[in-house]
Design a protein around this motif. Structure first.
Motif, PDB file in Angstrom:
ATOM      1  N   ALA A 137      25.614  -4.587 -11.736  1.00 23.61           N
ATOM      2  CA  ALA A 137      24.342  -3.892 -11.929  1.00 23.61           C
ATOM      3  C   ALA A 137      24.436  -3.016 -13.171  1.00 23.61           C
ATOM      4  O   ALA A 137      25.527  -2.685 -13.636  1.00 23.61           O
ATOM      5  CB  ALA A 137      24.021  -3.052 -10.697  1.00 23.61           C
ATOM      6  N   ASP A 138      23.300  -2.634 -13.702  1.00 22.62           N
ATOM      7  CA  ASP A 138      23.242  -1.788 -14.883  1.00 22.62           C
ATOM      8  C   ASP A 138      23.032  -0.339 -14.441  1.00 22.62           C
ATOM      9  O   ASP A 138      21.943   0.031 -13.991  1.00 22.62           O
ATOM     10  CB  ASP A 138      22.081  -2.244 -15.771  1.00 22.62           C
ATOM     11  N   PRO A 139      24.061   0.517 -14.548  1.00 22.44           N
ATOM     12  CA  PRO A 139      23.945   1.892 -14.054  1.00 22.44           C
ATOM     13  C   PRO A 139      22.840   2.698 -14.738  1.00 22.44           C
ATOM     14  O   PRO A 139      22.230   3.566 -14.120  1.00 22.44           O
ATOM     15  CB  PRO A 139      25.315   2.507 -14.319  1.00 22.44           C
ATOM     16  N   GLU A 140      22.536   2.408 -16.004  1.00 23.52           N
ATOM     17  CA  GLU A 140      21.474   3.129 -16.709  1.00 23.52           C
ATOM     18  C   GLU A 140      20.104   2.795 -16.116  1.00 23.52           C
ATOM     19  O   GLU A 140      19.243   3.668 -16.001  1.00 23.52           O
ATOM     20  CB  GLU A 140      21.525   2.823 -18.200  1.00 23.52           C
ATOM     21  N   VAL A 141      19.906   1.544 -15.759  1.00 19.46           N
ATOM     22  CA  VAL A 141      18.640   1.134 -15.149  1.00 19.46           C
ATOM     23  C   VAL A 141      18.494   1.790 -13.776  1.00 19.46           C
ATOM     24  O   VAL A 141      17.435   2.344 -13.450  1.00 19.46           O
ATOM     25  CB  VAL A 141      18.550  -0.409 -15.030  1.00 19.46           C
ATOM     26  N   ILE A 142      19.549   1.758 -13.006  1.00 16.47           N
ATOM     27  CA  ILE A 142      19.523   2.365 -11.669  1.00 16.47           C
ATOM     28  C   ILE A 142      19.224   3.868 -11.793  1.00 16.47           C
ATOM     29  O   ILE A 142      18.373   4.404 -11.070  1.00 16.47           O
ATOM     30  CB  ILE A 142      20.874   2.173 -10.932  1.00 16.47           C
ATOM     31  N   GLU A 143      19.900   4.514 -12.725  1.00 15.84           N
ATOM     32  CA  GLU A 143      19.703   5.957 -12.918  1.00 15.84           C
ATOM     33  C   GLU A 143      18.253   6.263 -13.294  1.00 15.84           C
ATOM     34  O   GLU A 143      17.651   7.201 -12.773  1.00 15.84           O
ATOM     35  CB  GLU A 143      20.649   6.469 -14.009  1.00 15.84           C
ATOM     36  N   ARG A 144      17.685   5.460 -14.178  1.00 16.12           N
ATOM     37  CA  ARG A 144      16.290   5.700 -14.590  1.00 16.12           C
ATOM     38  C   ARG A 144      15.324   5.498 -13.417  1.00 16.12           C
ATOM     39  O   ARG A 144      14.389   6.279 -13.240  1.00 16.12           O
ATOM     40  CB  ARG A 144      15.926   4.778 -15.760  1.00 16.12           C
ATOM     41  N   ILE A 145      15.561   4.477 -12.614  1.00 17.67           N
ATOM     42  CA  ILE A 145      14.706   4.259 -11.444  1.00 17.67           C
ATOM     43  C   ILE A 145      14.847   5.419 -10.468  1.00 17.67           C
ATOM     44  O   ILE A 145      13.861   5.889  -9.900  1.00 17.67           O
ATOM     45  CB  ILE A 145      15.001   2.896 -10.785  1.00 17.67           C
ATOM     46  N   MET A 146      16.044   5.924 -10.297  1.00 21.28           N
ATOM     47  CA  MET A 146      16.243   7.073  -9.418  1.00 21.28           C
ATOM     48  C   MET A 146      15.508   8.302  -9.956  1.00 21.28           C
ATOM     49  O   MET A 146      14.902   9.053  -9.191  1.00 21.28           O
ATOM     50  CB  MET A 146      17.728   7.370  -9.227  1.00 21.28           C
ATOM     51  N   GLU A 147      15.515   8.489 -11.264  1.00 19.28           N
ATOM     52  CA  GLU A 147      14.754   9.598 -11.863  1.00 19.28           C
ATOM     53  C   GLU A 147      13.264   9.451 -11.564  1.00 19.28           C
ATOM     54  O   GLU A 147      12.592  10.422 -11.227  1.00 19.28           O
ATOM     55  CB  GLU A 147      14.951   9.631 -13.383  1.00 19.28           C
ATOM     56  N   LEU A 148      12.751   8.227 -11.702  1.00 14.28           N
ATOM     57  CA  LEU A 148      11.320   7.975 -11.499  1.00 14.28           C
ATOM     58  C   LEU A 148      10.894   8.065 -10.037  1.00 14.28           C
ATOM     59  O   LEU A 148       9.704   8.155  -9.745  1.00 14.28           O
ATOM     60  CB  LEU A 148      10.948   6.590 -12.049  1.00 14.28           C
ATOM     61  N   THR A 149      11.870   8.018  -9.137  1.00 12.97           N
ATOM     62  CA  THR A 149      11.559   8.044  -7.697  1.00 12.97           C
ATOM     63  C   THR A 149      12.174   9.268  -7.016  1.00 12.97           C
ATOM     64  O   THR A 149      12.381   9.253  -5.800  1.00 12.97           O
ATOM     65  CB  THR A 149      12.051   6.747  -7.018  1.00 12.97           C
ATOM     66  N   TYR A 150      12.480  10.296  -7.799  1.00 11.48           N
ATOM     67  CA  TYR A 150      12.998  11.564  -7.263  1.00 11.48           C
ATOM     68  C   TYR A 150      14.265  11.372  -6.435  1.00 11.48           C
ATOM     69  O   TYR A 150      14.447  12.014  -5.405  1.00 11.48           O
ATOM     70  CB  TYR A 150      11.914  12.278  -6.451  1.00 11.48           C
ATOM     71  N   GLY A 151      15.124  10.459  -6.906  1.00  9.08           N
ATOM     72  CA  GLY A 151      16.421  10.237  -6.276  1.00  9.08           C
ATOM     73  C   GLY A 151      16.408   9.361  -5.041  1.00  9.08           C
ATOM     74  O   GLY A 151      17.444   9.158  -4.418  1.00  9.08           O
ATOM     75  N   ARG A 197       0.822  -1.215   0.000  1.00  8.47           N
ATOM     76  CA  ARG A 197       0.000   0.000   0.000  1.00  8.47           C
ATOM     77  C   ARG A 197       0.858   1.268   0.000  1.00  8.47           C
ATOM     78  O   ARG A 197       1.663   1.495   0.893  1.00  8.47           O
ATOM     79  CB  ARG A 197      -0.940   0.009   1.203  1.00  8.47           C
ATOM     80  N   GLY A 198       0.681   2.062  -1.054  1.00  9.62           N
ATOM     81  CA  GLY A 198       1.380   3.334  -1.184  1.00  9.62           C
ATOM     82  C   GLY A 198       2.855   3.224  -1.530  1.00  9.62           C
ATOM     83  O   GLY A 198       3.551   4.237  -1.551  1.00  9.62           O
ATOM     84  N   GLN A 199       3.338   2.043  -1.822  1.00 12.06           N
ATOM     85  CA  GLN A 199       4.762   1.833  -2.081  1.00 12.06           C
ATOM     86  C   GLN A 199       5.095   1.978  -3.566  1.00 12.06           C
ATOM     87  O   GLN A 199       4.278   1.724  -4.440  1.00 12.06           O
ATOM     88  CB  GLN A 199       5.184   0.428  -1.619  1.00 12.06           C
ATOM     89  N   ARG A 200       6.340   2.375  -3.825  1.00 11.14           N
ATOM     90  CA  ARG A 200       6.898   2.368  -5.172  1.00 11.14           C
ATOM     91  C   ARG A 200       7.623   1.043  -5.327  1.00 11.14           C
ATOM     92  O   ARG A 200       8.481   0.709  -4.507  1.00 11.14           O
ATOM     93  CB  ARG A 200       7.860   3.537  -5.364  1.00 11.14           C
ATOM     94  N   VAL A 201       7.276   0.306  -6.373  1.00  5.30           N
ATOM     95  CA  VAL A 201       7.746  -1.072  -6.538  1.00  5.30           C
ATOM     96  C   VAL A 201       8.435  -1.229  -7.884  1.00  5.30           C
ATOM     97  O   VAL A 201       7.916  -0.776  -8.903  1.00  5.30           O
ATOM     98  CB  VAL A 201       6.548  -2.057  -6.463  1.00  5.30           C
ATOM     99  N   ALA A 202       9.600  -1.890  -7.890  1.00  2.56           N
ATOM    100  CA  ALA A 202      10.258  -2.264  -9.143  1.00  2.56           C
ATOM    101  C   ALA A 202      10.244  -3.786  -9.231  1.00  2.56           C
ATOM    102  O   ALA A 202      10.602  -4.478  -8.274  1.00  2.56           O
ATOM    103  CB  ALA A 202      11.695  -1.750  -9.191  1.00  2.56           C
TER     104      ALA A 202
END
Length: 179
Positions: free
Chosen positions: A139-153, A76-81
């Motif tokens: 790990a894939d730095p591009e994937v991590i970076e995109r997830i950080m963008e989508l979750t406001y860092g 509930r209310g969580q951001r999930v990958a």
């Protein structure tokens, strides 16, 4: 699909899903696509095809895995990958949405899997691009970076690894917020 020993510490505690001597059909036991397969009776579920279509029975295992994983945390209310959008990952997307996740991010190498993830309710999709890495487990730095963008860092609140490679495990760890 998990053949357990019934004798180890975990099995005797009722935690056969983490059996020390587990074998997995199609991975450590050959023959899953053979015409005949020999497996322990405890791994068989009788299906009355007059009451249930066989194609529904065929989803018992991946759906059961997704249910087990998705009921260990409050969405509930969580951001999930969700890393890996095969059958278990796709079911996990449906469950995360149903259990109240605020944002579901689907990650996979296959664009067709990501298309289905979107159709099943993923808010965002990220396609991993195959490229040379120093180690298979990196790990894939591009994937991590995109997830950080989508979750406001901050990173996601919950990561679900449904793909298998060690690199996917590291993507999960690096994409998840502290705490």
């Amino acid at each position: 699909s998990h053949v357990t020993c019934g004798k180890c510490f975990q099995c005797r505690l009722g935690e056969a899903h983490v059996c020390m001597n587990e074998a997995i059909l199609g991975i450590s036991i050959d023959g899953v696509f053979a015409e005949y397969v020999k497996i322990p009776a405890k791994n068989l579920w009788p299906v009355d095809v007059t009451k249930m279509r066989p194609e529904i029975a065929a989803i018992y295992d991946p759906f059961g895995n997704a249910i087990h994983a998705a009921t260990t945390v409050d969405f509930r209310g969580q951001r999930v990958a969700i890393f890996g959008c095969g059958p278990v990952g796709l079911f996990s997307i449906l469950l995360a949405r149903n259990f109240g996740a605020a944002k579901v991010i689907a990650v996979d190498v296959n664009p067709e899997n990501l298309k289905m993830a979107k159709e099943l309710g993923a808010h965002e999709t990220i396609q991993i691009q195959k490229k040379e890495k120093a180690h298979d487990y990196d790990a894939d730095p591009e994937v991590i970076e995109r997830i950080m963008e989508l979750t406001y860092g901050k990173g996601v609140d919950v990561s679900m690894e449904m793909a298998g490679p060690f690199s996917s495990v590291n993507n999960c760890i690096d994409s998840t917020r502290r705490g």
